[in-house]
Write an enzyme that holds these catalytic residues in place. Structure first.
Site: not given
Length: 158
Positions: A62, A110, A73
């Site tokens: 992050e 996602c 991923e």
């Protein structure tokens, strides 16, 4: 006219994994513990198996400027491709949950990660088995990212 899409997936318990899958699960779990997620406290680890048998792992990273971070991923896939540009990816495990939470459902990749996985399947002209794991429960397996990304966008549209 209405049509319906169906997704086929397998539900596996951790104790039913074969030795290689157990190693991938453990590597994803370890990678999750190393995630840098001070803002969301949502830790994700990923491990992939190259055709050589080598396991590559990565975690989410992050940043205070949220769009600048990167999912586990893509961190893992991009590192593998940068360091082993011609190696095929056979299997990919992803494991995510909030920090200090054990009982949490398997968390799917996602959309951006799905699109990236699709690119690497196309590049290698071979499916990648995707395992979506939880810390203390079921693991979902699909034979290809296309199962999770119907109506996908690929190079044929360019």
């Amino acid at each position: 006219m209405n049509k319906e899409l169906r997704i086929s997936y397998k539900v596996i318990e951790a104790n039913d994994l074969d030795e290689t899958e157990k190693k991938l699960f453990d590597a994803a779990k370890k990678a999750r513990e190393d995630a840098y997620a001070p803002y969301s406290n949502f830790l994700v680890g990923c491990a992939l198996l190259l055709e050589s048998g080598e396991i590559i792992k990565g975690s989410n990273q992050e940043n205070a400027a949220y769009p600048s971070g990167l999912c586990a991923e893509r961190t893992t896939i991009y590192w593998a491709s940068a360091n082993y540009p011609n190696a095929k990816i056979k299997k990919l495990f992803v494991l995510g949950a909030p920090r200090d939470v054990i009982e949490y459902p398997p968390t799917p990749p996602c959309g951006a990660c799905r699109q990236s996985m699709l690119e690497y399947e196309a590049k290698q002209e071979e499916k990648i088995e995707i395992y979506i794991a939880s810390l203390g429960g079921a693991i979902y397996k699909v034979d290809s990212i296309r199962s999770l990304l119907p109506f996908s966008f690929d190079q044929s549209f360019l």
